[in-house]
Design a protein around this motif. Sequence first.
Motif, PDB file in Angstrom:
ATOM      1  N   GLY A  70       0.768  -1.243   0.000  1.00  0.00           N
ATOM      2  CA  GLY A  70       0.000   0.000   0.000  1.00  0.00           C
ATOM      3  C   GLY A  70       0.789   1.278   0.000  1.00  0.00           C
ATOM      4  N   ALA A  71       2.119   1.233   0.155  1.00  0.00           N
ATOM      5  CA  ALA A  71       2.911   2.458   0.147  1.00  0.00           C
ATOM      6  C   ALA A  71       2.881   3.108  -1.230  1.00  0.00           C
ATOM      7  CB  ALA A  71       4.350   2.153   0.554  1.00  0.00           C
ATOM      8  N   GLU A  72       2.799   4.435  -1.254  1.00  0.00           N
ATOM      9  CA  GLU A  72       2.709   5.160  -2.525  1.00  0.00           C
ATOM     10  C   GLU A  72       3.713   6.303  -2.632  1.00  0.00           C
ATOM     11  OE1 GLU A  72      -1.419   6.116  -2.453  1.00  0.00           O
ATOM     12  OE2 GLU A  72      -2.015   4.059  -2.989  1.00  0.00           O
ATOM     13  N   SER A  73       4.631   6.394  -1.649  1.00  0.00           N
ATOM     14  CA  SER A  73       5.655   7.449  -1.677  1.00  0.00           C
ATOM     15  C   SER A  73       6.878   6.953  -0.933  1.00  0.00           C
ATOM     16  CB  SER A  73       5.126   8.730  -1.018  1.00  0.00           C
ATOM     17  OG  SER A  73       4.953   8.526   0.380  1.00  0.00           O
ATOM     18  N   TRP A  74       7.981   7.703  -1.057  1.00  0.00           N
ATOM     19  CA  TRP A  74       9.207   7.355  -0.341  1.00  0.00           C
ATOM     20  C   TRP A  74       8.971   7.400   1.164  1.00  0.00           C
ATOM     21  CZ3 TRP A  74      11.382   5.596  -4.415  1.00  0.00           C
ATOM     22  CH2 TRP A  74      11.415   6.311  -5.617  1.00  0.00           C
ATOM     23  N   TYR A  75       8.215   8.387   1.638  1.00  0.00           N
ATOM     24  CA  TYR A  75       7.916   8.495   3.062  1.00  0.00           C
ATOM     25  C   TYR A  75       7.170   7.257   3.551  1.00  0.00           C
ATOM     26  CZ  TYR A  75       9.075  13.481   2.669  1.00  0.00           C
ATOM     27  OH  TYR A  75       9.722  14.669   2.453  1.00  0.00           O
ATOM     28  N   GLU A  76       6.196   6.820   2.785  1.00  0.00           N
ATOM     29  CA  GLU A  76       5.400   5.665   3.198  1.00  0.00           C
ATOM     30  C   GLU A  76       6.213   4.381   3.160  1.00  0.00           C
ATOM     31  OE1 GLU A  76       1.783   5.671   0.929  1.00  0.00           O
ATOM     32  OE2 GLU A  76       1.114   7.576   1.771  1.00  0.00           O
ATOM     33  N   MET A  77       7.191   4.298   2.252  1.00  0.00           N
ATOM     34  CA  MET A  77       8.080   3.127   2.241  1.00  0.00           C
ATOM     35  C   MET A  77       8.872   3.048   3.538  1.00  0.00           C
ATOM     36  SD  MET A  77       9.585   3.176  -1.648  1.00  0.00           S
ATOM     37  CE  MET A  77       8.501   3.137  -3.082  1.00  0.00           C
ATOM     38  N   GLU A  78       9.399   4.205   3.983  1.00  0.00           N
ATOM     39  CA  GLU A  78      10.146   4.234   5.245  1.00  0.00           C
ATOM     40  C   GLU A  78       9.247   3.849   6.415  1.00  0.00           C
ATOM     41  OE1 GLU A  78      12.498   7.343   8.233  1.00  0.00           O
ATOM     42  OE2 GLU A  78      11.705   8.064   6.305  1.00  0.00           O
ATOM     43  N   GLU A  79       8.039   4.423   6.479  1.00  0.00           N
ATOM     44  CA  GLU A  79       7.128   4.126   7.580  1.00  0.00           C
ATOM     45  C   GLU A  79       6.710   2.661   7.579  1.00  0.00           C
ATOM     46  OE1 GLU A  79       6.419   6.068  10.146  1.00  0.00           O
ATOM     47  OE2 GLU A  79       7.860   7.429   9.209  1.00  0.00           O
ATOM     48  N   PHE A  80       6.491   2.104   6.399  1.00  0.00           N
ATOM     49  CA  PHE A  80       6.183   0.674   6.288  1.00  0.00           C
ATOM     50  C   PHE A  80       7.312  -0.143   6.902  1.00  0.00           C
ATOM     51  CE2 PHE A  80       7.165  -3.220   3.900  1.00  0.00           C
ATOM     52  CZ  PHE A  80       6.023  -3.972   4.130  1.00  0.00           C
ATOM     53  N   GLY A  81       8.566   0.193   6.528  1.00  0.00           N
ATOM     54  CA  GLY A  81       9.710  -0.536   7.054  1.00  0.00           C
ATOM     55  C   GLY A  81       9.810  -0.455   8.566  1.00  0.00           C
ATOM     56  N   LYS A  82       9.576   0.728   9.127  1.00  0.00           N
ATOM     57  CA  LYS A  82       9.648   0.898  10.578  1.00  0.00           C
ATOM     58  C   LYS A  82       8.568   0.085  11.297  1.00  0.00           C
ATOM     59  CE  LYS A  82      11.676   5.560  10.617  1.00  0.00           C
ATOM     60  NZ  LYS A  82      11.408   6.990  10.916  1.00  0.00           N
ATOM     61  N   GLU A  83       7.352   0.142  10.770  1.00  0.00           N
ATOM     62  CA  GLU A  83       6.242  -0.572  11.402  1.00  0.00           C
ATOM     63  C   GLU A  83       6.385  -2.081  11.293  1.00  0.00           C
ATOM     64  OE1 GLU A  83       3.762   0.633  13.209  1.00  0.00           O
ATOM     65  OE2 GLU A  83       4.521   2.681  12.973  1.00  0.00           O
ATOM     66  N   LYS A  84       7.049  -2.545  10.224  1.00  0.00           N
ATOM     67  CA  LYS A  84       7.144  -3.986   9.963  1.00  0.00           C
ATOM     68  C   LYS A  84       8.565  -4.510  10.159  1.00  0.00           C
ATOM     69  CE  LYS A  84       2.859  -4.402   8.253  1.00  0.00           C
ATOM     70  NZ  LYS A  84       1.830  -5.296   8.819  1.00  0.00           N
ATOM     71  N   GLU A  85       9.402  -3.763  10.849  1.00  0.00           N
ATOM     72  CA  GLU A  85      10.827  -4.122  10.901  1.00  0.00           C
ATOM     73  C   GLU A  85      11.054  -5.531  11.445  1.00  0.00           C
ATOM     74  OE1 GLU A  85      15.148  -2.284  12.278  1.00  0.00           O
ATOM     75  OE2 GLU A  85      13.289  -1.224  12.777  1.00  0.00           O
ATOM     76  N   ASP A  86      10.397  -5.883  12.540  1.00  0.00           N
ATOM     77  CA  ASP A  86      10.590  -7.227  13.105  1.00  0.00           C
ATOM     78  C   ASP A  86      10.180  -8.305  12.108  1.00  0.00           C
ATOM     79  OD1 ASP A  86      11.537  -6.136  15.436  1.00  0.00           O
ATOM     80  OD2 ASP A  86       9.615  -6.250  16.498  1.00  0.00           O
ATOM     81  N   PHE A  87       9.062  -8.088  11.444  1.00  0.00           N
ATOM     82  CA  PHE A  87       8.598  -9.051  10.441  1.00  0.00           C
ATOM     83  C   PHE A  87       9.562  -9.101   9.266  1.00  0.00           C
ATOM     84  CE2 PHE A  87       6.326  -9.578   6.386  1.00  0.00           C
ATOM     85  CZ  PHE A  87       5.864 -10.875   6.541  1.00  0.00           C
ATOM     86  N   LEU A  88      10.016  -7.943   8.798  1.00  0.00           N
ATOM     87  CA  LEU A  88      10.878  -7.879   7.620  1.00  0.00           C
ATOM     88  C   LEU A  88      12.228  -8.550   7.866  1.00  0.00           C
ATOM     89  CD1 LEU A  88      10.131  -4.229   6.436  1.00  0.00           C
ATOM     90  CD2 LEU A  88       9.478  -6.339   5.259  1.00  0.00           C
ATOM     91  N   LYS A  89      12.680  -8.558   9.130  1.00  0.00           N
ATOM     92  CA  LYS A  89      13.959  -9.183   9.436  1.00  0.00           C
ATOM     93  C   LYS A  89      13.917 -10.702   9.286  1.00  0.00           C
ATOM     94  CE  LYS A  89      16.143  -5.605  12.221  1.00  0.00           C
ATOM     95  NZ  LYS A  89      16.641  -5.175  13.547  1.00  0.00           N
ATOM     96  N   GLN A  90      12.708 -11.248   9.138  1.00  0.00           N
ATOM     97  CA  GLN A  90      12.590 -12.666   8.795  1.00  0.00           C
ATOM     98  C   GLN A  90      12.919 -12.898   7.320  1.00  0.00           C
ATOM     99  OE1 GLN A  90       8.797 -14.435  10.104  1.00  0.00           O
ATOM    100  NE2 GLN A  90       8.478 -12.624  11.394  1.00  0.00           N
ATOM    101  N   LEU A  91      12.854 -11.814   6.517  1.00  0.00           N
ATOM    102  CA  LEU A  91      13.014 -11.927   5.069  1.00  0.00           C
ATOM    103  C   LEU A  91      14.305 -11.282   4.574  1.00  0.00           C
ATOM    104  CD1 LEU A  91       9.388 -10.716   4.249  1.00  0.00           C
ATOM    105  CD2 LEU A  91      10.141 -13.070   4.614  1.00  0.00           C
ATOM    106  N   LEU A  92      14.744 -10.205   5.263  1.00  0.00           N
ATOM    107  CA  LEU A  92      15.913  -9.434   4.833  1.00  0.00           C
ATOM    108  C   LEU A  92      16.838  -9.230   6.035  1.00  0.00           C
ATOM    109  CD1 LEU A  92      13.980  -6.650   2.870  1.00  0.00           C
ATOM    110  CD2 LEU A  92      15.186  -8.596   1.841  1.00  0.00           C
TER     111      LEU A  92
END
Length: 372
Positions: free
Chosen positions: A39-61
Amino acid sequence: MTTSLHDHFRWIPDPRTGNNKKHNLLEVIILSVLAVVCGAESWYEMEEFGKEKEDFLKQLLPLENGIPSHDTINRVFMMIDADVFERCFRAWTAELGQSLQTTGTSGERELIAIDGKSVCNSACKHQGLGALHLVSAWSGRNQLVLGQQKVADKSNEISAIPALLSLLNIKGAVVSIDAMGPKAIAEKIIESQGDYILALKQNHETFYDQVTNQFNFREDSYSQHLDKGHGRSEIRTCKVIHELNWIDEKENWKGIKSIIKITSERIIGDSRTTQNRYYISSLQADAAYFNQAIRTHWGIENQLHWQLDVGFAEDYNTTRNSQAAQNLAVVRKIALNILKADKTSKASIKAKRKMAGWNHKFLLTLIANKNF
């Protein structure tokens, strides 16, 4: 977890130098794709997505240095070579199309629709920037974006089509374009062992007049189709002529075998509108085939351009740097292809993006899918 995106996009050279390489390039690219899928549509939203999902994303990256800032993500996409990024996208999509194995009925040929679209808010009058205009190729069979080509400044999309064709494997496919353009386009398609259906417009005045007049006297094949829905009806009548000895320009259009007339009558309440459109083709097919093929061509409007505007809010994106805007357009198309390839849900693209953002299980389904 290694995905097909890792396999295809790891070849992109890192344009950064020295201390600017804090975040791994491939991680930034895949994080951005995941963010746009969710659902991110801008650079700002990409960063916020990463922050909110950081624990989950660390399972993948690995994310050894955490989540990159929006400025870092923006700079990365400003620096990535757009041609290389596009080449990796085409290779990834080609593999995706093969994995879907939607070959259709026996003898069915792929129809590749080509059309252009502007990213409206990439324009800026104060900076003297025109809108980024991209010509895209769309697979009617697999419902996937196959590639895109930027239209050069102060040019038009016809000039970008030969470049896009040269990047695609069109052997055995039927290429449909809502414009004839120069004769070299037809020649390019035939030489690449494909076939064409090209719209004939009034700017080819003599040829257009010859074709339109001929349909007053004959037809070799006839087909009619009725569509109903959403309070309106459309009757599409197709007429085809194969005998073309009377066409003065026949020898100038390589491989031409048919001319086609499509009459569309739309009925909404008491209102009726009628429109005639004309085409030339290197196929000697019947009217039923052309009626369906030309209708399939417009899937690029409904399934690609409309989805980018409604599902991804593309026209509202204000990225003004041409390179970054072009690369971000590829990211959106990667995300669209991932969501289109998913067969576990019949939800709309817009709903699937929300589901991926809300539901880790659904996002993992997308990621675990061999198509990702």
